[in-house]
Design a protein around this motif. Sequence first.
Motif, PDB file in Angstrom:
ATOM      1  N   GLU A 330       0.696  -1.292  -0.341  1.00 16.91           N
ATOM      2  CA  GLU A 330      -0.103   0.000  -0.047  1.00 16.91           C
ATOM      3  C   GLU A 330       0.934   1.372   0.002  1.00 16.91           C
ATOM      4  O   GLU A 330       1.612   1.456   0.840  1.00 16.91           O
ATOM      5  N   SER A 331       0.629   1.937  -1.170  1.00 15.69           N
ATOM      6  CA  SER A 331       1.042   3.415  -1.067  1.00 15.69           C
ATOM      7  C   SER A 331       2.725   3.792  -0.788  1.00 15.69           C
ATOM      8  O   SER A 331       3.145   4.496  -0.157  1.00 15.69           O
ATOM      9  N   LEU A 332       3.145   2.817  -1.293  1.00 16.09           N
ATOM     10  CA  LEU A 332       4.931   2.697  -1.374  1.00 16.09           C
ATOM     11  C   LEU A 332       5.499   3.585  -2.137  1.00 16.09           C
ATOM     12  O   LEU A 332       6.033   2.888  -3.186  1.00 16.09           O
ATOM     13  N   ASN A 368      -3.315   6.099  -9.497  1.00 14.95           N
ATOM     14  CA  ASN A 368      -3.135   6.569  -7.939  1.00 14.95           C
ATOM     15  C   ASN A 368      -4.071   5.999  -6.965  1.00 14.95           C
ATOM     16  O   ASN A 368      -4.304   6.612  -5.894  1.00 14.95           O
ATOM     17  N   ARG A 369      -4.802   4.837  -7.219  1.00 16.78           N
ATOM     18  CA  ARG A 369      -5.609   4.206  -6.281  1.00 16.78           C
ATOM     19  C   ARG A 369      -5.154   2.687  -6.446  1.00 16.78           C
ATOM     20  O   ARG A 369      -4.514   2.072  -7.181  1.00 16.78           O
ATOM     21  N   THR A 370      -5.461   2.244  -4.917  1.00 16.73           N
ATOM     22  CA  THR A 370      -5.302   0.657  -4.774  1.00 16.73           C
ATOM     23  C   THR A 370      -5.828  -0.246  -6.048  1.00 16.73           C
ATOM     24  O   THR A 370      -5.198  -1.304  -6.534  1.00 16.73           O
ATOM     25  N   ALA A 540       5.023  -1.793  -5.187  1.00 14.86           N
ATOM     26  CA  ALA A 540       3.914  -0.911  -4.579  1.00 14.86           C
ATOM     27  C   ALA A 540       2.552  -0.817  -5.478  1.00 14.86           C
ATOM     28  O   ALA A 540       2.591  -1.121  -6.456  1.00 14.86           O
ATOM     29  N   ASP A 541       1.484  -0.592  -4.962  1.00 12.86           N
ATOM     30  CA  ASP A 541       0.207  -0.458  -5.674  1.00 12.86           C
ATOM     31  C   ASP A 541       0.066   0.945  -6.512  1.00 12.86           C
ATOM     32  O   ASP A 541      -0.185   0.888  -7.457  1.00 12.86           O
ATOM     33  N   HIS A 542       0.824   1.864  -5.504  1.00 16.95           N
ATOM     34  CA  HIS A 542       0.653   3.286  -6.109  1.00 16.95           C
ATOM     35  C   HIS A 542       1.764   4.020  -5.321  1.00 16.95           C
ATOM     36  O   HIS A 542       2.053   3.671  -4.220  1.00 16.95           O
TER      37      HIS A 542
END
Length: 694
Positions: A330-332, A368-370, A540-542
């Motif tokens: 998440e968000s890395l 910019n979203r999972t 990362a996912d985003h």
Amino acid sequence: MFFPKIKPFLYLGIFYLIVSLLLRIVFIFHPITTAEFSFLEILKMLMLGLLNDALVFIITCPFLALYFLFLSNSKYQRPYGYIILGILCLIFLYIFIIPDNIFKQYGGSVAQIAMAFIGLKIVIFTLMLFLPEKRVRIRNSMYFLTVFLYVLLIIFNAVSEYFFYNEFGLRYNFIAVDYLIYTNEVIGNIIESYPVAPLFLAIFAATVIVTLFIYKKTKSELLVLPDIKQKIILLSSFCILLAIGILGLNFTTKLKSDNVFVEEIQANGLPKFYWAFTHNELDYFQFYPHINQQVAENTFLHQFTPPVLKRTILSEKPELKKNVVLISIESLSADFMAHYGNTQKITPFLDSLADQSLMFTNLYATGNRTVRGLEALTLCIPPTAGESIIKRENNKNKFTTGSIFKSKGYDVKFLYGGYSYFDNMKDFYQGNGYEIVDRNNFKPEEISFANVWGVADEDMAKKAIQTMNDETESGKPFFNHWMTVSNHRPFTYPNGKIDIPGDAKSREGGVKYTDYALRKFFEMAKKQEWYPNTVFVIIADHCASSAGDTELPMDKYKIPAMIFSEGFIQPQKFTQTMSQIDVMPTLFGLLNFNYQTKFLGQDAFSKEFQPKAYVATYEDLGLIKDNYLTIISPVKKIKQYALTQQRNNLSPEFNLYYNEKYLNPNLQNKKLVEQTISAYQSTSYWLKKNQLNR
């Protein structure tokens, strides 16, 4: 008075314009607003913003106008009062008794809201009917409540817009719509992230003060109720004003700027929210530039051999049936890692793992979203306009990474520490053949810590190890896709694990705890019999933030990614530009898989690989290639930026960033414009025709 009851609208309108102006000024000087503005630019934003706010207020005024239209004493006279009360009671009984009434057909809480409204109306009407001496006092109380609700919505919306901008650098968009749908997670996230009690008390206190002021200044409007002539004037006036407001917003919302912050600051959040709510999916051929479909497909498919959608991949080497664990973090953002120049030492484990891995140093997330990251890693296709495929109705039976593994005899699972109904993940993954392991699978004693998003990553790591041990006993190889949750606001986690307290609610703490949890996972994994035969993909996912002064700021899409397997993957750095959608095809190439594919990503080590990356928001679609960023947007808009490499001296080997220089249309690289249109047009067309299904 020729124009009746104008004072309430005037006072509420002035208050709304003042609040909106203050909010706009806060946005201009907010730290997330990285752009600099001249005095004339600020003046223009404020003036256009004032116009937008006035038009929005005009559109909301009919609700107050309706209140005045229904003010009357004659409706309480016999027999009309009894007839009206009887009708209200019948409507209430209809909603309460009839199981399939019209309100329940809308689903959700519509029926309960309608019943509560009618019930309240019955109570008030009954009091007004049978207690005529109290009628003025009751009417004044209802007027106070009406003004109170208006003021409350104005203040609450301003506070909401501030926090949304603080998080995303944008006014409302699709994310805000999601926040309304997933109220449990979102409200829980707000409660855990912010001092809600003091904030709500402050909102309530400000609302009471402003309401009292407006009420005292305008309650005289109720001394003489409007007659039929005044009501006709009021109704016709607001019909005209409503038309002006709608037409005016239709014009002002189309005024664009090359600077994203200018667009967002001068806009009003409510029209943007409405637009996002009504545009879950954008019709590519209606809103975007397009070319002949056959030309588009031929241009896009030219990167593959053979140049067709459904292809057969054959390897000259024997297939390797290794277990695969895909960990999407998440968000890395890339710049959280020391390899990309960070000096905070918040990812010590991931940095050490990167030295032992195949590391992709110039890789970009698609969104910019999972759900965008999951879409890219699962479907391996460029993003499309509107909402992610994961959240659309037609999201099942797609050609996925999981379907490739299942065809090879693998157990295929999606692991998530929260409730996977969030963001429609459960529906999507189950509909594409994945088994689900989420918070519902945890026993109470397996949870040492949890927040609104799910169990701590450390707990999920233990559950993942247990799941993989069970899969090993079946004798089949496994593919598990684990989505982490701890690096998400409110950034809470167990105390005593890292040197940043778990209740500090800091982004750095969320990153460092996730890194800690991954270290624990690998320490446990090394003790398992399946570990030597397992490949780990960590990506990362985003990024943590997507705010920037261009539509698609590239540094806000760069993410870390690596493939690790002791004794199998040799440590090296792959420095060419690549996309999230290329990661899994590259893995399949490393495993020497023979398979049929409809993936639109490429194996980075194939001879035909073309360095490029797809980046997008819900409406701006971009292609990074050959030191250009080409963006296509609604209203068939095309922009292109020349990219100049900029190295960070702290980590020159890894930290490749770009300066984006806007190019006038006559200077654009037309070949890359055609390639950008071809990629997104072809993907949208194939999805629409279900050609990317299994």
